[in-house]
Enzyme design. Structure first.
Site, mmCIF file in Angstrom:
data_model
loop_
_atom_site.group_PDB
_atom_site.id
_atom_site.type_symbol
_atom_site.label_atom_id
_atom_site.label_comp_id
_atom_site.label_asym_id
_atom_site.label_seq_id
_atom_site.Cartn_x
_atom_site.Cartn_y
_atom_site.Cartn_z
ATOM 1 N N TRP A 233 96.995 72.629 -20.003
ATOM 2 C CA TRP A 233 96.218 71.391 -20.114
ATOM 3 C C TRP A 233 96.974 70.162 -19.616
ATOM 4 C CZ3 TRP A 233 99.595 68.762 -23.048
ATOM 5 C CH2 TRP A 233 100.357 69.473 -23.961
ATOM 6 N N ASN A 234 98.269 70.295 -19.294
ATOM 7 C CA ASN A 234 99.041 69.067 -19.044
ATOM 8 C C ASN A 234 98.792 68.449 -17.670
ATOM 9 O OD1 ASN A 234 100.414 71.276 -17.958
ATOM 10 N ND2 ASN A 234 102.417 70.357 -18.249
ATOM 11 N N LYS B 192 90.562 79.909 -14.846
ATOM 12 C CA LYS B 192 90.281 79.554 -16.244
ATOM 13 C C LYS B 192 91.144 78.359 -16.618
ATOM 14 C CE LYS B 192 91.731 80.366 -20.386
ATOM 15 N NZ LYS B 192 91.371 79.063 -20.949
ATOM 16 N N PRO B 193 90.532 77.164 -16.683
ATOM 17 C CA PRO B 193 91.321 76.007 -17.128
ATOM 18 C C PRO B 193 91.584 76.103 -18.621
ATOM 19 C CG PRO B 193 89.023 75.371 -16.692
ATOM 20 C CD PRO B 193 89.132 76.836 -16.392
ATOM 21 N N GLU C 105 104.634 80.849 -14.535
ATOM 22 C CA GLU C 105 105.314 79.540 -14.569
ATOM 23 C C GLU C 105 105.284 79.078 -16.020
ATOM 24 O OE1 GLU C 105 106.798 78.069 -12.070
ATOM 25 O OE2 GLU C 105 106.129 79.397 -10.475
ATOM 26 N N CYS D 129 106.338 70.450 -17.860
ATOM 27 C CA CYS D 129 107.280 71.560 -18.022
ATOM 28 C C CYS D 129 108.652 71.171 -17.479
ATOM 29 C CB CYS D 129 106.755 72.795 -17.305
ATOM 30 S SG CYS D 129 106.328 72.464 -15.584
#
Ligand code: NAD
Length: 519
Positions: free
Chosen positions: A157-158, A181-182, A254, A288
């Site tokens: 979501w970031n 798929k978000p 990731e 991240c």
């Protein structure tokens, strides 16, 4: 606030089964208000979408690189023409500052559509291979990269564009169909971009956005695709990797990070302070590759801390109502407030000093935590060892560079890192000793925008890479072609074994390999 309110008549999501899907609210984290409703799809929807994606993939592949690039170049123009709409959508579902959405999402989107349109053909071109085996003399050997078919992309979501839709672009350019798929909290950007790509001429079904829960739809997606590209937390990444292993499909992961930032005594302290603060608070610290922990050599520690404190106290933490409204926006998901609070309070209990922030306003609607700088920290504290993913900057004093390197590597993660020094030779030597996928000297985070260079994590930060040649080749099967145009009726190694072939191959082996080492 509750997300269980009554849903309106129609969801803004892909239509699927005959019966109406359940609806899920999308909340603006900066206000706590519901701003949209989307379908909550399930395994049956994933299967239908997979069949549709597979049916249209051959025609998409047949368009060739130039045909596919035309769609991507139109999308690049769409992004620049609709930048404000795209930023507003991203901000509405993430609560980030407008400038954060501009720099890290809209600029990335515009660059990525063009980059993969321009370079996919070269990166995936057939390659003539020079081979040395005497058994292959006179034969032509080629490798080619064939699309895998149907790629699944699962996103966090970031960065609703950059870390989700962005990974779909090379997959599409390689000739695949894609199911995206978000994250549950941030589906609107992906739905907007799917409509945009359709406007730009992407054939129906080649790119489908499926909205729903990770534990239901996400798991189902892994079971219907030919490859899974996942960005998200390390625990979920492990689970997806295990499932991909059972299915024997490739996956690219990731995952999380705890990026260190080393300040040497000879660093440009003004630049180091500016960059440590900006890249720890950027996107409200929910990156991240955020600066998550700083190690400063003792002789310059006080001066560095004073500079950071002065700058941090000037940061605004207000509603992102437009450009220039705030530096640091809201936290995107409610549980992040608890995580950040826990890390700050754990540090405070163990003796850390809070030199800026640290006191969230419980009455502010939405999900907020103020930009917070901590000193007197060490590796007994969660803020130095676990991913905080929030607007915090813990700064630790170290005796020397050796201690800084040891502590930087004292982490299960290895995504990015930074070293600040005026001595570039020393900086590069330190960088090479840090266990991370990318290391900056006198910079941080910005290496992500090098679309030409692979970016991926070491250790628990992931498997594989995005960007560079690996960032598109992972969406293909490589195939080696061995072509014998000129040949004998039979080669010496082939039946029957009469002893003559054996002698000939003995001589050939001596001729080719008998010299051994040259010295
Ligand atoms: P998350 O792992 O909770 O969720 C990521 C996605 O996976 C979401 O779409 C979610 O719905 C889905 N999901 C959850 N459970 C699933 C399951 N069992 N099967 C399939 N899908 C499932 O992560 P998050 O909270 O959305 O994102 C934050 C994390 O992502 C942080 O750890 C951050 O470091 C990491 N991240 C890494 C990168 C990178 O490039 N390395 C980039 C961005 C974020």
């Amino acid at each position: 606030m509750s997300t269980q309110e009554q849903a309106p008549e129609k969801a803004d999501g892909p239509s699927s089964a005959q019966e109406k899907p359940v609806q899920k609210a999308v909340i603006d984290p900066a206000t706590g208000q519901t701003i949209a409703w989307v379908d909550e799809l399930g395994p049956a929807d994933a299967q239908k979408a997979a069949a549709r994606g597979r049916a249209v993939q051959p025609a998409w592949e047949a368009l060739g690189f130039e045909g596919r690039a035309r769609v991507m170049r139109r999308a690049q123009k769409w992004v620049t023409d609709h930048a404000d709409e795209l930023i507003a959508t991203i901000v509405s579902e993430t609560g980030k500052a407008w400038e954060d959405a501009q720099a890290a999402e809209v600029m990335y989107a515009a660059a990525a559509f063009g980059h993969w349109a321009d370079h996919a053909g070269d990166l995936l071109a057939d390659e003539r291979i020079k081979v040395s085996s005497p058994l292959l003399k006179g034969k032509k050997v080629l490798t080619r990269h064939a699309p895998l078919g149907l790629v699944g992309v699962i996103a966090p979501w970031n960065y609703p564009f950059t870390n989700g839709f962005g990974d779909c672009i090379p997959a599409l350019m390689a000739g695949n169909s894609v199911l995206l798929k978000p994250a549950e909290k941030t589906p609107l950007t992906s739905l907007l971009m799917a409509r945009a790509l359709k406007e730009c001429g992407l054939p129906d079904g080649v790119m489908q956005v499926l909205t729903g829960k990770g534990s239901v739809l996400g798991e189902a997606l892994v079971d219907v695709v030919d490859m899974i590209m996942f960005t998200g937390s390390t625990p979920v990444g492990r689970r997806i990797g295990a499932r991909a292993g059972e299915r024997l499909i490739p996956c690219s992961l990731e995952l999380g990070g705890k990026d260190p930032f080393i300040v040497c005594a000879d660093a440009d302290l003004e630049r180091a302070a500016n960059h440590a603060l900006y890249y720890s608070m950027f996107n409200t610290g929910q990156t991240c590759i955020s600066v998550e922990r700083v190690y400063v050599e003792a002789p310059v520690y006080d001066e560095f801390v004073a500079k950071v404190a002065k700058k941090a106290k000037k940061l605004r933490n207000d509603r992102p109502t437009g450009p220039g409204a705030t530096e640091v926006g809201a936290l995107t998901i409610e549980s992040q407030v608890a995580t950040v609070t826990e890390h700050v309070e754990d540090a405070r209990k163990k003796g850390a000093t809070i030199i800026a922030g640290g006191n969230p306003d419980p009455d502010k609607p939405g999900w907020w935590y103020p930009p917070t700088v901590l000193t007197d920290v060490d590796h007994t504290m969660e803020c130095m060892t676990e991913e905080t993913f929030g607007p915090t900057l813990p700064i630790m004093k170290v005796a020397d560079v050796e201690e800084a390197i040891r502590l930087a590597n004292d982490s299960p993660y290895g995504l990015m890192a930074s070293v600040f020094t005026k001595d570039m030779v020393k900086g590069e030597q330190i960088a090479r000793r840090i266990q991370a996928g990318s290391v900056h000297v006198n910079d941080a985070l910005i290496g992500y925008t090098a679309l030409e260079a692979p970016m991926g994590g070491w250790k628990d930060s992931g498997l594989g890479a995005r960007h560079g040649a690996p960032g598109i080749r992972k969406y293909t099967n490589s195939q080696t072609l061995i072509l014998s145009k000129y040949h004998l009726k039979k080669e010496p190694q082939v039946y029957p074994y009469t002893g003559r072939g054996f002698k000939l191959l003995t001589r050939v082996t001596r001729l080719f390999y008998g010299r051994g080492a040259r010295d």
